[in-house]
Design a protein around this motif. Structure first.
Motif, PDB file in Angstrom:
ATOM      1  N   VAL A  22      62.720  -5.183  92.674  1.00  0.00           N
ATOM      2  CA  VAL A  22      63.805  -4.433  93.248  1.00  0.00           C
ATOM      3  C   VAL A  22      64.357  -3.311  92.176  1.00  0.00           C
ATOM      4  O   VAL A  22      64.352  -2.233  92.587  1.00  0.00           O
ATOM      5  CB  VAL A  22      64.746  -5.268  93.789  1.00  0.00           C
ATOM      6  N   GLU A  23      64.245  -3.937  90.984  1.00  0.00           N
ATOM      7  CA  GLU A  23      64.736  -3.070  89.715  1.00  0.00           C
ATOM      8  C   GLU A  23      63.446  -2.748  89.122  1.00  0.00           C
ATOM      9  O   GLU A  23      62.824  -3.761  88.561  1.00  0.00           O
ATOM     10  CB  GLU A  23      65.786  -3.680  88.799  1.00  0.00           C
ATOM     11  N   PRO A  24      63.310  -1.537  88.649  1.00  0.00           N
ATOM     12  CA  PRO A  24      62.193  -1.069  87.718  1.00  0.00           C
ATOM     13  C   PRO A  24      62.065  -1.973  86.597  1.00  0.00           C
ATOM     14  O   PRO A  24      63.251  -2.099  86.007  1.00  0.00           O
ATOM     15  CB  PRO A  24      61.998   0.228  87.923  1.00  0.00           C
ATOM     16  N   PRO A  25      60.937  -2.620  86.075  1.00  0.00           N
ATOM     17  CA  PRO A  25      60.864  -3.423  85.066  1.00  0.00           C
ATOM     18  C   PRO A  25      61.485  -2.721  83.877  1.00  0.00           C
ATOM     19  O   PRO A  25      62.163  -3.494  82.793  1.00  0.00           O
ATOM     20  CB  PRO A  25      59.521  -3.945  84.822  1.00  0.00           C
ATOM     21  N   LEU A  26      61.168  -1.512  83.614  1.00  0.00           N
ATOM     22  CA  LEU A  26      61.706  -0.714  82.305  1.00  0.00           C
ATOM     23  C   LEU A  26      63.103  -0.376  82.571  1.00  0.00           C
ATOM     24  O   LEU A  26      63.703  -0.323  81.379  1.00  0.00           O
ATOM     25  CB  LEU A  26      60.809   0.338  82.250  1.00  0.00           C
ATOM     26  N   VAL A  27      63.814  -0.498  83.528  1.00  0.00           N
ATOM     27  CA  VAL A  27      65.216  -0.396  83.602  1.00  0.00           C
ATOM     28  C   VAL A  27      65.708  -1.853  83.238  1.00  0.00           C
ATOM     29  O   VAL A  27      66.716  -2.074  82.226  1.00  0.00           O
ATOM     30  CB  VAL A  27      65.537  -0.224  85.027  1.00  0.00           C
ATOM     31  N   THR A  28      65.223  -3.022  83.556  1.00  0.00           N
ATOM     32  CA  THR A  28      65.542  -4.203  82.945  1.00  0.00           C
ATOM     33  C   THR A  28      65.178  -4.123  81.422  1.00  0.00           C
ATOM     34  O   THR A  28      66.247  -4.585  80.711  1.00  0.00           O
ATOM     35  CB  THR A  28      64.862  -5.285  83.517  1.00  0.00           C
ATOM     36  N   ALA A  29      64.185  -3.515  80.930  1.00  0.00           N
ATOM     37  CA  ALA A  29      64.077  -3.528  79.415  1.00  0.00           C
ATOM     38  C   ALA A  29      65.041  -2.665  78.831  1.00  0.00           C
ATOM     39  O   ALA A  29      65.606  -3.295  77.649  1.00  0.00           O
ATOM     40  CB  ALA A  29      62.501  -2.904  79.265  1.00  0.00           C
ATOM     41  N   LEU A  30      65.550  -1.563  79.407  1.00  0.00           N
ATOM     42  CA  LEU A  30      66.752  -0.861  78.743  1.00  0.00           C
ATOM     43  C   LEU A  30      67.878  -1.808  78.576  1.00  0.00           C
ATOM     44  O   LEU A  30      68.424  -1.808  77.602  1.00  0.00           O
ATOM     45  CB  LEU A  30      66.927   0.313  79.513  1.00  0.00           C
ATOM     46  N   ARG A  31      68.222  -2.698  79.617  1.00  0.00           N
ATOM     47  CA  ARG A  31      69.420  -3.545  79.579  1.00  0.00           C
ATOM     48  C   ARG A  31      69.295  -4.647  78.565  1.00  0.00           C
ATOM     49  O   ARG A  31      70.139  -4.788  77.672  1.00  0.00           O
ATOM     50  CB  ARG A  31      69.349  -4.245  81.024  1.00  0.00           C
ATOM     51  N   LYS A  32      67.844  -5.039  78.495  1.00  0.00           N
ATOM     52  CA  LYS A  32      67.838  -6.104  77.278  1.00  0.00           C
ATOM     53  C   LYS A  32      67.743  -5.492  75.980  1.00  0.00           C
ATOM     54  O   LYS A  32      68.317  -5.994  74.852  1.00  0.00           O
ATOM     55  CB  LYS A  32      66.511  -6.818  77.529  1.00  0.00           C
ATOM     56  N   THR A  40      69.164   3.715  72.919  1.00  0.00           N
ATOM     57  CA  THR A  40      68.201   3.970  73.898  1.00  0.00           C
ATOM     58  C   THR A  40      68.488   5.667  74.495  1.00  0.00           C
ATOM     59  O   THR A  40      69.447   6.032  74.423  1.00  0.00           O
ATOM     60  CB  THR A  40      68.539   2.949  75.247  1.00  0.00           C
ATOM     61  N   ALA A  41      67.410   5.912  74.927  1.00  0.00           N
ATOM     62  CA  ALA A  41      67.246   7.196  75.382  1.00  0.00           C
ATOM     63  C   ALA A  41      66.164   7.444  76.600  1.00  0.00           C
ATOM     64  O   ALA A  41      65.166   6.876  76.649  1.00  0.00           O
ATOM     65  CB  ALA A  41      66.934   8.173  74.323  1.00  0.00           C
ATOM     66  N   VAL A  42      66.586   8.330  77.467  1.00  0.00           N
ATOM     67  CA  VAL A  42      65.858   8.812  78.616  1.00  0.00           C
ATOM     68  C   VAL A  42      65.219  10.267  77.967  1.00  0.00           C
ATOM     69  O   VAL A  42      66.274  11.097  77.936  1.00  0.00           O
ATOM     70  CB  VAL A  42      66.220   8.984  79.928  1.00  0.00           C
ATOM     71  N   LEU A  43      63.948  10.486  77.937  1.00  0.00           N
ATOM     72  CA  LEU A  43      63.451  11.949  77.763  1.00  0.00           C
ATOM     73  C   LEU A  43      62.593  12.398  78.990  1.00  0.00           C
ATOM     74  O   LEU A  43      61.678  11.768  79.052  1.00  0.00           O
ATOM     75  CB  LEU A  43      62.985  11.753  76.166  1.00  0.00           C
ATOM     76  N   GLU A  55      74.245   4.461  87.625  1.00  0.00           N
ATOM     77  CA  GLU A  55      74.299   3.142  87.356  1.00  0.00           C
ATOM     78  C   GLU A  55      73.736   2.609  86.250  1.00  0.00           C
ATOM     79  O   GLU A  55      73.866   1.592  85.755  1.00  0.00           O
ATOM     80  CB  GLU A  55      73.870   2.211  88.547  1.00  0.00           C
ATOM     81  N   TRP A  56      72.924   3.655  85.710  1.00  0.00           N
ATOM     82  CA  TRP A  56      72.008   3.511  84.404  1.00  0.00           C
ATOM     83  C   TRP A  56      72.979   3.978  83.041  1.00  0.00           C
ATOM     84  O   TRP A  56      72.636   3.692  82.061  1.00  0.00           O
ATOM     85  CB  TRP A  56      70.698   4.252  84.341  1.00  0.00           C
ATOM     86  N   SER A  57      74.125   4.378  83.360  1.00  0.00           N
ATOM     87  CA  SER A  57      74.879   5.050  82.212  1.00  0.00           C
ATOM     88  C   SER A  57      75.232   4.329  81.287  1.00  0.00           C
ATOM     89  O   SER A  57      75.127   4.574  80.109  1.00  0.00           O
ATOM     90  CB  SER A  57      75.967   5.869  82.656  1.00  0.00           C
ATOM     91  N   PRO A  58      75.480   2.907  81.572  1.00  0.00           N
ATOM     92  CA  PRO A  58      75.803   2.125  80.440  1.00  0.00           C
ATOM     93  C   PRO A  58      74.416   1.539  79.670  1.00  0.00           C
ATOM     94  O   PRO A  58      74.590   1.079  78.378  1.00  0.00           O
ATOM     95  CB  PRO A  58      76.297   0.699  81.133  1.00  0.00           C
ATOM     96  N   LEU A  59      73.420   1.610  80.278  1.00  0.00           N
ATOM     97  CA  LEU A  59      72.030   1.370  79.497  1.00  0.00           C
ATOM     98  C   LEU A  59      71.219   2.605  78.598  1.00  0.00           C
ATOM     99  O   LEU A  59      70.759   2.334  77.832  1.00  0.00           O
ATOM    100  CB  LEU A  59      70.888   0.867  80.748  1.00  0.00           C
ATOM    101  N   VAL A  60      71.846   3.807  78.886  1.00  0.00           N
ATOM    102  CA  VAL A  60      71.167   4.910  78.372  1.00  0.00           C
ATOM    103  C   VAL A  60      72.337   5.660  77.301  1.00  0.00           C
ATOM    104  O   VAL A  60      73.283   6.073  77.616  1.00  0.00           O
ATOM    105  CB  VAL A  60      70.622   5.924  79.040  1.00  0.00           C
TER     106      VAL A  60
END
Length: 136
Positions: A22-32, A40-43, A55-60
């Motif tokens: 359901v959640e992409p595994p690399l999003v889970t990886a960002l959280r961990k 962390t960064a998104v490029l 909803e990803w803002s706390p992760l990046v």
């Protein structure tokens, strides 16, 4: 020592994996990664108007788009800008992209590059490089 995780958006963070999670595994990886104190960064080579889902803002910590800086992957400068904005040296960052040319650009800039071919293999490689568990 690797202290930063930089991920491409399309093809990496959008990959729901072999199991169709359901959640992409690399999003889970960002959280961990964030829980373990990594920066962390998104490029992305997206235009300047694009941003990751709210909803990803706390992760990046940092989002860099080609449209916002006027440089696109695989130009080495975009990786250097990303590292600077993360307050890290390029050699402290690992970069993941599904396009080998972009991984080579990151490596030329001094980052450790991971060529994303499957979520399973990418997560296995990142867990070895970062010495942390990135899966649930």
């Amino acid at each position: 020592m690797l202290r930063g995780l930089v991920l491409d958006y399309g093809g990496v963070l959008t990959d729901h994996g072999e199991d169709g999670a359901v959640e992409p595994p690399l999003v889970t990886a960002l959280r961990k990664a964030k829980k373990h104190g990594l920066r962390t960064a998104v490029l992305s080579n997206a235009d300047g108007w694009w941003a990751p889902p709210m909803e990803w803002s706390p992760l990046v910590d940092v989002t860099i788009t080609s449209g916002s800086v006027g440089i696109a992957k695989p130009d080495e400068e975009i990786y250097l800008i990303t590292a600077r904005r993360m307050n890290l040296k390029p050699e402290e960052c690992v970069f993941v992209d599904d396009l080998a040319v972009n991984v080579r650009g990151a490596a030329r800039a001094g980052m450790v590059g991971v060529h994303h071919r499957s979520t399973r293999s990418t997560l296995e490689e990142l867990e070895i490089l970062l010495a942390i568990a990135l899966r649930d």
